[in-house]
Design a protein around this motif. Structure first.
Motif, PDB file in Angstrom:
ATOM      1  N   SER A 100       5.699 -24.804 -11.210  1.00 33.32           N
ATOM      2  CA  SER A 100       6.246 -24.872  -9.856  1.00 33.32           C
ATOM      3  C   SER A 100       6.467 -23.485  -9.270  1.00 33.32           C
ATOM      4  O   SER A 100       6.244 -23.267  -8.079  1.00 33.32           O
ATOM      5  CB  SER A 100       7.571 -25.648  -9.861  1.00 33.32           C
ATOM      6  OG  SER A 100       7.363 -26.983 -10.274  1.00 33.32           O
ATOM      7  N   TYR A 129       2.546 -21.462  -9.946  1.00 32.50           N
ATOM      8  CA  TYR A 129       1.364 -22.203  -9.495  1.00 32.50           C
ATOM      9  C   TYR A 129       1.803 -23.500  -8.808  1.00 32.50           C
ATOM     10  O   TYR A 129       1.564 -24.596  -9.319  1.00 32.50           O
ATOM     11  CB  TYR A 129       0.466 -22.544 -10.687  1.00 32.50           C
ATOM     12  CG  TYR A 129       0.148 -21.386 -11.607  1.00 32.50           C
ATOM     13  CD1 TYR A 129      -0.873 -20.485 -11.301  1.00 32.50           C
ATOM     14  CD2 TYR A 129       0.855 -21.200 -12.793  1.00 32.50           C
ATOM     15  CE1 TYR A 129      -1.177 -19.426 -12.142  1.00 32.50           C
ATOM     16  CE2 TYR A 129       0.557 -20.150 -13.650  1.00 32.50           C
ATOM     17  CZ  TYR A 129      -0.447 -19.266 -13.318  1.00 32.50           C
ATOM     18  OH  TYR A 129      -0.755 -18.223 -14.156  1.00 32.50           O
ATOM     19  N   GLU A 167       0.670 -25.186  -6.434  1.00 31.24           N
ATOM     20  CA  GLU A 167      -0.401 -26.124  -6.107  1.00 31.24           C
ATOM     21  C   GLU A 167      -0.880 -26.923  -7.310  1.00 31.24           C
ATOM     22  O   GLU A 167      -1.592 -27.913  -7.177  1.00 31.24           O
ATOM     23  CB  GLU A 167      -1.581 -25.395  -5.470  1.00 31.24           C
ATOM     24  CG  GLU A 167      -2.255 -24.358  -6.344  1.00 31.24           C
ATOM     25  CD  GLU A 167      -1.670 -22.964  -6.212  1.00 31.24           C
ATOM     26  OE1 GLU A 167      -0.511 -22.780  -6.658  1.00 31.24           O
ATOM     27  OE2 GLU A 167      -2.363 -22.074  -5.690  1.00 31.24           O
ATOM     28  N   ALA A 213      -6.403 -29.222  -7.512  1.00 32.05           N
ATOM     29  CA  ALA A 213      -6.217 -28.083  -6.610  1.00 32.05           C
ATOM     30  C   ALA A 213      -7.553 -27.469  -6.209  1.00 32.05           C
ATOM     31  O   ALA A 213      -7.762 -27.103  -5.045  1.00 32.05           O
ATOM     32  CB  ALA A 213      -5.332 -27.036  -7.289  1.00 32.05           C
ATOM     33  N   GLY A 270      -9.254 -29.757  -3.749  1.00 30.74           N
ATOM     34  CA  GLY A 270      -8.655 -29.627  -2.423  1.00 30.74           C
ATOM     35  C   GLY A 270      -9.091 -28.357  -1.721  1.00 30.74           C
ATOM     36  O   GLY A 270      -9.348 -28.365  -0.510  1.00 30.74           O
ATOM     37  N   GLU A 271      -9.195 -27.261  -2.462  1.00 24.50           N
ATOM     38  CA  GLU A 271      -9.644 -25.997  -1.875  1.00 24.50           C
ATOM     39  C   GLU A 271     -11.094 -26.101  -1.422  1.00 24.50           C
ATOM     40  O   GLU A 271     -11.470 -25.596  -0.354  1.00 24.50           O
ATOM     41  CB  GLU A 271      -9.472 -24.872  -2.890  1.00 24.50           C
ATOM     42  CG  GLU A 271      -9.714 -23.481  -2.359  1.00 24.50           C
ATOM     43  CD  GLU A 271      -8.710 -23.054  -1.311  1.00 24.50           C
ATOM     44  OE1 GLU A 271      -9.084 -22.223  -0.450  1.00 24.50           O
ATOM     45  OE2 GLU A 271      -7.560 -23.531  -1.343  1.00 24.50           O
ATOM     46  N   ARG A 307     -11.193 -28.102   1.751  1.00 26.83           N
ATOM     47  CA  ARG A 307     -10.660 -27.328   2.876  1.00 26.83           C
ATOM     48  C   ARG A 307     -11.696 -26.379   3.449  1.00 26.83           C
ATOM     49  O   ARG A 307     -11.776 -26.161   4.665  1.00 26.83           O
ATOM     50  CB  ARG A 307      -9.417 -26.544   2.419  1.00 26.83           C
ATOM     51  CG  ARG A 307      -8.703 -25.798   3.528  1.00 26.83           C
ATOM     52  CD  ARG A 307      -7.562 -24.951   2.988  1.00 26.83           C
ATOM     53  NE  ARG A 307      -8.047 -23.839   2.178  1.00 26.83           N
ATOM     54  CZ  ARG A 307      -8.510 -22.702   2.696  1.00 26.83           C
ATOM     55  NH1 ARG A 307      -8.583 -22.527   4.005  1.00 26.83           N
ATOM     56  NH2 ARG A 307      -8.918 -21.735   1.894  1.00 26.83           N
TER      57      ARG A 307
END
Length: 257
Positions: free
Chosen positions: A10, A13, A15, A25, A28-29, A32
Motif C-alpha cells: 500500500s 506500490y 496500484e 496493474a 490497466g496501464e 490507459r
C-alpha cells in the motif's frame, strides 16, 4: 523469499494492492495508453501480487516489485535464445515498464531496447540504481535468482539476518561465501569468509589479503552451523569496515578507511 506485507504494498506500490496485483496493474496501464497486448502470467516462486512475466517464442519479459525498502520495478528480459541474460533495468515508474513491455511485444530486439532506454543494462547489477548495487545483490541472492552466482541458501539467509553484514557485497564462489567491501574487481575482502567443512557445516576463516599482508590467515571457528558461522563472522568485522563501495577497490589500498 523475502517476507512482504500488504502495508508495504500500500505504501510503496499502491496500484498493486488490488486483486491481480502487478498483472492487473500492467493490464490497466496498457489499456490507459492503448497499447493492448496479452495478459501477463505469474512467476513461479513469487507472490502473484509482486511479480509477472510474459513470453514470446523463446524470449521472456519479467517484472518484479520485491524491493520492500524503496519503490522499484525490476525488469528482466531474456535474449532470443531463451537464456537468462539479455537486458535488465530498474525504474520506479510503471508507465516506463509498460512502454518497454509494449516495444518488446512489438518485436524490438534487445539492442533496440537498450538504445531506446538507457536504464537497461546487460547485467542485473549494472542495472541497479546508484547506491543500491549491494542491496540488489542481496535481494537476488535471497530470491535465488539464476542471474547471479548463488551460494548455499541457508547460509545466505543466516548472513543476511546479521544487520552488520548486510552492507557488504555477497560473493559466493566455489562453495565458499565471501562478503566484500567492493562490488567489482579489484575486490577488497576484510571480513572473515565462510568455507564448507563437510556435512553441511562451515568454517569461518580470516584469509590473508594483499591489501592487509600483515594479517595472517587463521581459522576463527570450525564445523559450525549456518547461524553460528554468520554470528561469528559478524562478531569479527573489523572496526571501521564497510559499507562496500560500488566499483573496484582503489589501488593502492589505504591502511585505514
Amino acid at each position: 523469499m523475502i517476507e512482504r506485507s500488504r502495508e508495504v504494498l500500500s505504501d510503496l506500490y499502491p496500484e498493486l494492492a488490488v486483486p491481480g496485483g502487478l498483472r492487473e496493474a500492467l493490464a490497466g496501464e496498457a489499456a490507459r495508453t492503448g497499447h493492448g497486448g496479452g495478459p501477463m502470467d505469474p512467476v513461479e516462486g513469487y507472490d502473484p501480487a509482486v511479480a509477472a512475466c510474459g513470453t514470446c517464442g523463446e524470449t521472456r519479459f519479467a517484472v518484479y516489485a520485491t524491493n520492500v525498502e524503496e519503490r522499484e520495478f525490476r525488469i528482466e528480459i531474456s535474449a532470443e535464445s531463451g537464456r537468462p541474460w539479455g537486458a535488465f533495468g530498474s525504474t520506479d515508474d510503471l508507465a516506463v515498464v509498460n512502454a518497454i513491455l509494449h516495444a518488446w511485444r512489438d518485436g524490438a530486439s534487445i539492442d533496440q531496447l537498450r538504445r531506446e532506454w538507457t536504464l537497461l543494462a546487460a547485467d542485473p547489477l549494472d542495472a541497479a540504481p546508484p547506491g543500491r548495487v549491494v542491496s540488489t545483490a542481496w535481494r537476488l541472492t535471497l530470491e535465488r535468482s539464476p542471474l547471479i552466482r548463488l551460494g548455499d541458501a541457508e547460509l545466505a539467509e543466516a548472513l543476511y539476518a546479521q544487520p552488520t553484514l548486510r552492507v557488504f557485497f555477497p560473493f559466493p564462489s566455489h562453495g565458499q561465501f565471501s562478503l566484500l567491501t567492493s562490488t567489482r574487481d579489484p575486490f577488497y575482502e576484510e571480513v572473515p569468509r565462510v568455507v564448507p567443512s563437510g556435512d553441511g557445516l562451515w568454517n569461518v576463516v580470516l584469509e590473508w589479503s594483499r591489501w592487509s599482508p600483515e594479517i595472517p590467515s587463521r581459522v576463527l571457528g570450525s564445523r559450525l552451523g549456518a547461524r553460528e558461522a554468520a554470528a561469528l563472522v559478524a562478531a569479527n568485522v573489523p572496526a571501521g569496515s564497510g559499507p562496500a563501495i560500488e566499483g573496484g577497490w582503489p589501488h593502492p589500498a589505504p591502511r585505514h578507511r
